[in-house]
Design a protein around this motif. Structure first.
Motif, PDB file in Angstrom:
ATOM      1  N   ALA A 106       1.706   5.494  -7.694  1.00  0.00           N
ATOM      2  CA  ALA A 106       0.815   4.548  -6.920  1.00  0.00           C
ATOM      3  C   ALA A 106       0.249   3.589  -7.691  1.00  0.00           C
ATOM      4  CB  ALA A 106      -0.002   5.501  -5.880  1.00  0.00           C
ATOM      5  N   TRP A 150      -3.973   2.998  -2.484  1.00  0.00           N
ATOM      6  CA  TRP A 150      -3.248   4.035  -2.015  1.00  0.00           C
ATOM      7  C   TRP A 150      -4.170   5.235  -1.702  1.00  0.00           C
ATOM      8  CZ3 TRP A 150      -3.812   8.557  -4.919  1.00  0.00           C
ATOM      9  CH2 TRP A 150      -4.291   8.343  -5.983  1.00  0.00           C
ATOM     10  N   ALA A 194       1.290   0.054  -6.229  1.00  0.00           N
ATOM     11  CA  ALA A 194       0.445  -0.157  -4.987  1.00  0.00           C
ATOM     12  C   ALA A 194      -0.916  -0.984  -5.295  1.00  0.00           C
ATOM     13  CB  ALA A 194       0.174   1.098  -4.287  1.00  0.00           C
ATOM     14  N   ASP A 220       0.949  -1.133   0.268  1.00  0.00           N
ATOM     15  CA  ASP A 220      -0.194   0.036  -0.086  1.00  0.00           C
ATOM     16  C   ASP A 220       0.766   1.293   0.046  1.00  0.00           C
ATOM     17  OD1 ASP A 220      -2.087  -1.907   0.488  1.00  0.00           O
ATOM     18  OD2 ASP A 220      -2.921  -0.761   1.804  1.00  0.00           O
ATOM     19  N   LEU A 221       0.467   2.303  -0.532  1.00  0.00           N
ATOM     20  CA  LEU A 221       1.242   3.512  -0.371  1.00  0.00           C
ATOM     21  C   LEU A 221       0.380   4.487   0.263  1.00  0.00           C
ATOM     22  CD1 LEU A 221       2.891   3.769  -3.986  1.00  0.00           C
ATOM     23  CD2 LEU A 221       3.932   3.692  -1.736  1.00  0.00           C
TER      24      LEU A 221
END
Length: 373
Positions: free
Chosen positions: A240, A247, A244, A220-221
């Motif tokens: 992202a 995010w 990710a 995850d970002l």
């Protein structure tokens, strides 16, 4: 090593799989059946075989329950989540950090293991490792492995600077975390390195995101938006989307939890989140925070009257709800506020802003032009 975890969660029972976001809620009778199957070394019950196949695509058929399922005991405690600062030390020096100091101090490994036992006995299923930067702690791997073996679902909140290392990726592949959440501070070396005040930071983090994706480690970002990187928000979103599984953006820069105003200077105009009304928080009741020395507080911000878990153990946590409730009382300038029903910040955070003598429009509706008119 266990494939799934069965655990009480407050007044419910859940079955979860490390590394998987989806879980299932089960009635108490099924939890008891799993407990008995594990104790008797019986095959995994048919209902769990079917549901595990549907939910996670894993086949538990024919496996012994004691090898496939870890059953966490009923503790009598209402806690299910916690955050733990392994160490406040960090290899970045971000100007908007909420920590007043980043001293590299903490418990020895033996005491860290004892703390994990206390957290398990308190009922904590979801545990976030944070810092500082948790992955630079020399005991990170040993602590991670110990927590995982106890049936904890682990989130690692990290700056991503160590994510490229083969030993870290191997650890996460062998013992999948519930989440790895990486903070992103820019989309170019100049911006990223300037904001973190660390040469080569962007290169290391970008390498880590690439390596994690190739290794199948989901990331995850959190896009940290400040006035110094706001011009790269679109490029950060593109990164992202590429790296990710999920995010979010975070632009509400706060003072340090002790009320130091310095981080506020990084706030990007227009990125202060004022959308959500504060509707209460379980901090201190079903959730708590632990610092590097084993002191428990209601959360990362509300750190008044800390409880020394290494001395008091589980008994100390019985005082935490009252400590949390006292910190949630509206005092000082917030006493009798007519706008409290639509306030956007919790009381501990408001206190940090007030101590910092921050402009009202950074945290309070009384500073908004619409509210003042």
């Amino acid at each position: 090593m266990h494939e799934v975890i069965a655990s009480p969660q407050e007044e419910k029972f859940v079955v979860a799989r490390p590394g998987a976001r989806a879980g299932m809620q089960i009635p108490g009778v099924m939890y008891q059946e799993l407990s008995e199957a594990v104790a008797g070394k019986w095959p995994v019950p048919a209902w769990l075989v079917e549901q595990a196949r549907k939910a996670w695509g894993v086949d538990l058929g024919g496996q012994r329950s004691d090898r496939a399922v870890l059953v966490r005991p009923i503790t009598g405690s209402g806690y299910s989540r916690a955050t733990w600062e392994l160490n406040k030390g960090c290899n970045f020096s971000c100007e908007m950090c909420y920590l007043p100091e980043r001293k590299f101090q903490g418990l020895p490994l033996e005491e860290k293991h004892r703390l994990l036992t206390i957290l398990r006995d308190a009922g904590v299923l979801w545990l976030q490792f944070t810092g500082g930067e948790p992955m630079i702690d020399p005991d990170f791997r040993a602590v991670y492995e110990h927590a995982y073996s106890m049936g904890t679902l682990i989130e690692v909140l990290t700056n991503g600077s160590r994510l490229h290392r083969p030993d870290m990726l191997e650890l996460f592949m062998a013992m999948p975390p519930h989440k790895v959440t990486v903070s992103l501070y820019g989309a170019s070396p100049d911006t990223f390195d300037s904001l973190t005040r660390t040469k080569g930071a962007f290169k290391r983090v970008k390498n880590g995101l690439v390596a994690a994706k190739e290794a199948g480690v989901a990331v995850d970002l959190t896009l940290i938006v400040t006035k110094h990187n706001v011009h790269e928000v679109e490029a950060m979103r593109t990164m992202a989307d590429e790296f990710a599984v999920a995010w979010k953006e975070f632009g509400s820069i706060s003072p340090t939890y002790t009320g130091d105003p310095d981080p506020l200077s990084a706030q990007a105009p227009g990125y202060l989140d004022k959308s959500a009304v504060f509707a209460g928080c379980p901090a201190g009741h079903t959730f708590f925070h632990v610092d590097p020395h084993g002191f428990a507080t209601m959360c990362k911000i509300g750190r008044e009257r800390p409880i020394n878990l290494m001395v008091e153990g589980l008994a100390g946590l019985t005082r935490l709800p009252a400590v949390a409730d006292a910190q949630m009382l509206r005092t000082g300038g917030c006493t009798g506020c007519a706008l409290s029903g639509t306030c956007r910040v919790c009381r501990p955070m408001a206190k940090a802003y007030q101590t910092a003598e921050a402009p009202l429009d950074t945290y309070c509706q009384h500073g908004d032009k619409e509210s003042a008119e």
